[in-house]
Each structure stands twice: as structure tokens, then as C-alpha cells.
Scaffold this motif. Structure first.
Motif: not given
Length: 597
Positions: A116-120
Motif C-alpha cells: 500500500x505504499x508507492x515504490x519511491x
């Protein structure tokens, strides 16, 4: 496979905090909280044998400096959990196991997966012992809502981009809510050479050799000097590394060196991270700075204070000698320690009162009125030292440094953690900041006003109550204004021309994303209002250095009420949520926890 349930946004966090009052640890050792797949969100999560189930719940039981250990498993990060995972005020670490009672972190063996957290943010999470999984096929509830992706995009811009000259108009300066305060510049932590994960306290001074103005800001990994002579274009001079610590405090002493025929300046830095007292020579700024000594008579200390100085330039007041006070060290039960600064590079210990007990923070003032009759031996002038020691406000006569004399010790109704304070311009009042009353008692920002016209019997005669439950941290008086770092609400400016009835006349929210003026430890740590230019320096834990312009006026109007948005039927967004909506959804919120697969 078990279903995945999340706490969505600030709603679940607020409900959890309402139903489970947080633990109020602050000084001394900091507890570890534990999270595991088979945990339960109850109690304080401080026993490895009784972990809680969600990161959000554990954070709400924590104070700054605490740690959260997360056992192996797969966890879905709800929207607000993202910011807790990215922040270091409460350090969240993965890679632990319940089998060995969380004894040792081993991310390779104890895979702790976050979805649930973006790749960056993969690298950041990896450094904390988490494995980021993005491909959560067939699990739509694990995908971030578009409005939260937009929120993260705004958050990333604030934490990575230098900002300049934002005028406060209509209650906003760019992303920042405000009133009567403009932004001159914002220098985020990502722009600093040491890549610190967080900031802490701040001080400033004007170099009397050339009138250049500087900010000295504590970081998680050191102390940075920033040239703010051009407030629109702050420039890092250099950083002195130090022991990693959430806490760092700094003050500046400046004096005229007859031999060199110039002013010399030194920064004195304390930390809770086993670093002793660092002494940094600032005299060669803006070219360079240098660590010239580390005093190891103690290893940790919460605060450093310089007595009898001009707060704008760090020089000793006319007719008085400057002294260095250490508060909350690891020896003598944290009693304050007084050092002579005759040799600024090698401060000499003068005394440690055995009866002081733990001192968290302090200020001092010099009086020469009728109250001197209450000082030891009738000292006139009398140097008054005010210490804030968790439970009481203690007043000392420290005119004779070898024999300090306690005049009084005073508590007040509702005291939760007597943290810090400063005195009024007329020296008849002390503004007292209690760091935990907002969390423990469920009140809005509250500043207490203590009348010290009778030093032997101070009494609280008034207060300021803010519009949000954000915690008040540190504050400083300049004339009839009080500048207060207000954590998640940023900088608050009060009109204290009538000290017993402070009135808000300005603010600047340095922590706008996520919008959450709640009683949590993030946002503005320190404020410094004494630069000759009038510019205000603010250190924000997550967002770095702010150089602000104060346009407020004594006798001016208070900020207009913040409009409450209509409840969002879609359940998204990072804005405020009305109390009625929170209450109406209590049962719903209780069922929604951050649980592993």
C-alpha cells in the motif's frame, strides 16, 4: 487466507486515541512497543509477550523517542500509516520475530512485508527493515485511493523542494495555512548535505563582525549552520556530525577576543544520544565551522541554556558574566549543572545542586526590584533561574553559583508534563508549556500563565487555549509577543501585552501534509525570534528550516475560525473530519484495524 483490514485515515487514529489514552513517557529511558500478526490492540504494547496488532495503535501509545518493533508478516499500510512509517519521531522497525521475543532485528530471516505504499519509498522502508510489496493482485482494499496518492505527491514536493517568498493571503501561503505570517524561504531536510532523517531544536545569532545572520539547527545526525542573511536564499555553511538522536539542543555564546581583535562565537550542543557536550567554533563562518572540543563530564543531556546573555547575539549582558547551564543530564538525577565560560572552549564546572532533581528545561532573568528581598542574602541584582522539572516550576537564586538557593517550587492544576517556558517582558510572569496535557487530558493547546510577583508563592492566573489539540512545545518572549512552536500546527504567535490573557495574533502551519493538528509529536520543534532583521526561524521535525516574516500587530485581531468541511461520503482525503462524524462512526472505526494477512 485471512482478510486484510485497515485503519483508514485519521479517523481510526483519533478514535483509538479517544478510547485508549496514550502513555506519557518522556524523560529517561524510552519504551519499545511491539506489533505482531497475532497481537491485539489493547494496553500499551510494551511487552513482547503481549504485542498489539497495528502500527497506528502502537504509535498512539508512544511518545517521541520511543520505538516500535514489528514482527514478520504482511501488513497493509492505511493512509496515515504511511506518514508514521516515514517519520522518525517514533522509530518503526521491521524484521523481528515473536519466537525470540523481538530480541534481534533480522530483516532477511524475519520478512516483514508492507503493502500500500508507492515504490519511491522502497529504499526508506528497506532501511527500517521492511520489504515493500506493490503487486497485490486481487486485493483492491490494499491499493491507495487516488486522493491519497495526490496527498503523497504534495508531501513529496514539500519534503524535497526549496520554497521561496510565499505571501499569506486568504489564510494560505502556498500549501501552508497561515495568518499574518509570510514564508521567506523553506529549506527541506533533503537539501542538507548530511541527509538527516529529522530535525530538532533551533537557535540563531547575528555575527557582530559582519552582521550576517545564522540559524543553528539540530539534526538527527548532527548540527548544521545555515546562513540566513538573505532570508530568501538560505545557504548551508557546514554540518558537524554527532551521535544519532531524536534530541539535540543548541545555544550560542559570542564574545570579543582582545588578542584577535574580533568577535568569536561558539555553539554548545547537547544530545540524548551519548555524545557529551559538543563545542563548535563558528568564528570562521560563512567559510567553515569546526568541532573544537567534546566535554564528557556527562554523556547525555536533554537541554543546554546560556544565562545572562543577549539572545540576539549571544554576548553577555552588561555588568554580568555568561554561564552555561546543563539540564537533564545522565548524572546527579538530571539536576542542573552550572559551567563557567571564562574559557569558552573548556567550560569549567561550578556547581550541581543536590536538591534540584531532574530539570527538563530552564530560563533565567535578572531582577533588581523589591523582590530581591526574597533572594538569598538579599542579592541585588538577583539572578533568577527558573527550572521546569516535569511536575513543578522551581525558582532559584543563582547569583552565587557556588551556593544556589531554591526560593519556591510550584505545581498547577492539570499538570501533566511541565516542560518549558519563558518570562514576560516585565519579568512579572512566566509562560509555562506543558507538553502532555493535550494528549493526557484531551484539551486544546494550553499555555499557562504563572504570576511570579511573589517569588515565594507563584500562582497560575491565566491561560491561552488554542483552536486545535496540537501540543505546545517551546516558546520565547520578544517584547509583547510570545513565539511558540506548536508541533503539528507550526508556529503560533501570541499577543502578551496583557500577560495574564494571551491572545493569538498569527500562525504559520509548517506541517500542512497530512493535515492533522492532533496531539502527536511532529511538526515545529523550535522557534527563534531574536534576529535583528525580525525574521523568525522555525525548525520542523519532518520538513526542515523555515524562515518566516511576522506581520502580526499587538492589539490585532485573532485568526478567523477554521471552517469545518462537510463529511466526505467517500471516506477519503487528508482534511479535517468533524467530531460528529467521528462519533457516528465509532463502532465502524473500532472494527477497522491494521492486521496482517
Amino acid at each position: 487466507m485471512k482478510s486484510i483490514i485497515t485503519v483508514t485515515g485519521s479517523l481510526g487514529l483519533v478514535l483509538i486515541s479517544l478510547l485508549h489514552p496514550p502513555v506519557s513517557a518522556h524523560s529517561g529511558s524510552h519504551p519499545v512497543r511491539y506489533v505482531a500478526a497475532n497481537g491485539t490492540d489493547q494496553g500499551d504494547c510494551s511487552k513482547p509477550s503481549a504485542p498489539c496488532a497495528s502500527i497506528a495503535y502502537a504509535v498512539n501509545q508512544s511518545s517521541k523517542g520511543d520505538k516500535i518493533y514489528v514482527a514478520s508478516g504482511t501488513y497493509h499500510a492505511g493512509e496515515m500509516d504511511i506518514f508514521y512509517l516515514l517519520n522518525d519521531m517514533v522509530a518503526v522497525k521491521g524484521g523481528f520475530s515473536t519466537k525470540d521475543q523481538f530480541a534481534k532485528q533480522n530483516p532477511e530471516k524475519n520478512l516483514t512485508t508492507i503493502t500500500g505504499i508507492p515504490a519511491e519509498y522502497r529504499e526508506k522502508l528497506d532501511s527500517k527493515g521492511f520489504h515493500l510489496l506493490q503487486d497485490a493482485k486481487g486485493l483492491p482494499e490494499q491499493r491507495l485511493k487516488p486522493e491519497y496518492l495526490k496527498l503523497l505527491d504534495r508531501y513529496q514536493k514539500i519534503t524535497t523542494s526549496v520554497e521561496k517568498q510565499l505571501t499569506c493571503s486568504g489564510g494560505q501561503a502556498g500549501e501552508y495555512p497561515c495568518y499574518n505570517v509570510d514564508l521567506e524561504s523553506h529549506l527541506p531536510l533533503s537539501q542538507l548535505s548530511s541527509s538527516p532523517s529529522s530535525a530538532n531544536d533551533i537557535w540563531g545569532y547575528v555575527d557582530l563582525n559582519n552582521n550576517r545572520e545564522y540559524a543553528v539547527m539540530g539534526l538527527f545526525n548532527g548540527t548544521v549552520l545555515i546562513d540566513v542573511s538573505d532570508p530568501v536564499n538560505p545557504v548551508e555553511v557546514d554540518t558537524v556530525t554527532g551521535a544519532n538522536s531524536t534530541w539535540r539542543d543548541v545555544k550560542v555564546y559570542q564574545y570579543f577576543d582582545d588578542a584577535a581583535q574580533q568577535y568569536k562565537a561558539y555553539a554548545y550542543v547537547t544530545t540524548e544520544g551519548q555524545g557529551g557536550l559538543q563545542i563548535i567554533d563558528l568564528s570562521n563562518a560563512p567559510e567553515s565551522i569546526e568541532l573544537v572540543n567534546t566535554i564528557n563530564v556527562f554523556q547525555t543531556a536533554h537541554n543546554v541554556y546560556l544565562g545572562n546573555i543577549d539572545y540576539a547575539n549571544g554576548t553577555a549582558l552588561d555588568g554580568h558574566e555568561a554561564y552555561l547551564y546543563i539540564a537533564g543530564s545522565n548524572i546527579d538525577n538530571g539536576s542542573y549543572r552550572v559551567f563557567d565560560l571564562s574559557d569558552p572552549v573548556n567550560p569549567a564546572l561550578v556547581t550541581t545542586p543536590s536538591s534540584a532533581g531532574y530539570v527538563h528545561d530552564a530560563t533565567n532573568l535578572i531582577i533588581n526590584d523589591a523582590r530581591t528581598a526574597q533572594c538569598s542574602d538579599g542579592h541585588n541584582p538577583c539572578e533568577i533561574f527558573v527550572d521546569f522539572n516535569e511536575n513543578t516550576v522551581d525558582i532559584w537564586d543563582t547569583t552565587n553559583k557556588s551556593a544556589p538557593f531554591k526560593i519556591s517550587s510550584t505545581s498547577y492544576a492539570g499538570a501533566s508534563y511541565t516542560h518549558s517556558g519563558w518570562y514576560s517582558d516585565d519579568k512579572n510572569y512566566v509562560f509555562v508549556q506543558d507538553e502532555l496535557d493535550e494528549r493526557n487530558r484531551g484539551v486544546n493547546t494550553t499555555l499557562y500563565v504563572m504570576d511570579i510577583q511573589d517569588l515565594t508563592s507563584p500562582r497560575v492566573v491565566g491561560s491561552y487555549v488554542g483552536s486545535t489539540p496540537a501540543i505546545d512545545h517551546n516558546g520565547f518572549t520578544l517584547g509583547d509577543k510570545y513565539y511558540m512552536s506548536n508541533y503539528k500546527r507550526g508556529l503560533t504567535i501570541l499577543d502578551v501585552s496583557n500577560p495574564a490573557t494571551p491572545k493569538e495574533i498569527g500562525f504559520f502551519d509548517t506541517y500542512p501534509i497530512p493535515e492533522a493538528n492532533d496531539p502527536q509529536f511532529d511538526g515545529a520543534w523550535g522557534a527563534y525570534p531574536y534576529l535583528p532583521s525580525g525574521n523568525i526561524l522555525v525548525s520542523d521535525i519532518s520538513n526542515g528550516l523555515f524562515v518566516l516574516k511576522d506581520n502580526s500587530q499587538i492589539g490585532g485581531t485573532e485568526p478567523p475560525p477554521v471552517p469545518q468541511p462537510e463529511p466526505d461520503s467517500g471516506g477519503g482525503g487528508g482534511g479535517s473530519t468533524s467530531l460528529w462524524l467521528l462519533l457516528g462512526l465509532t463502532l465502524f472505526g473500532l472494527r477497522r484495524k491494521l492486521m496482517p494477512q
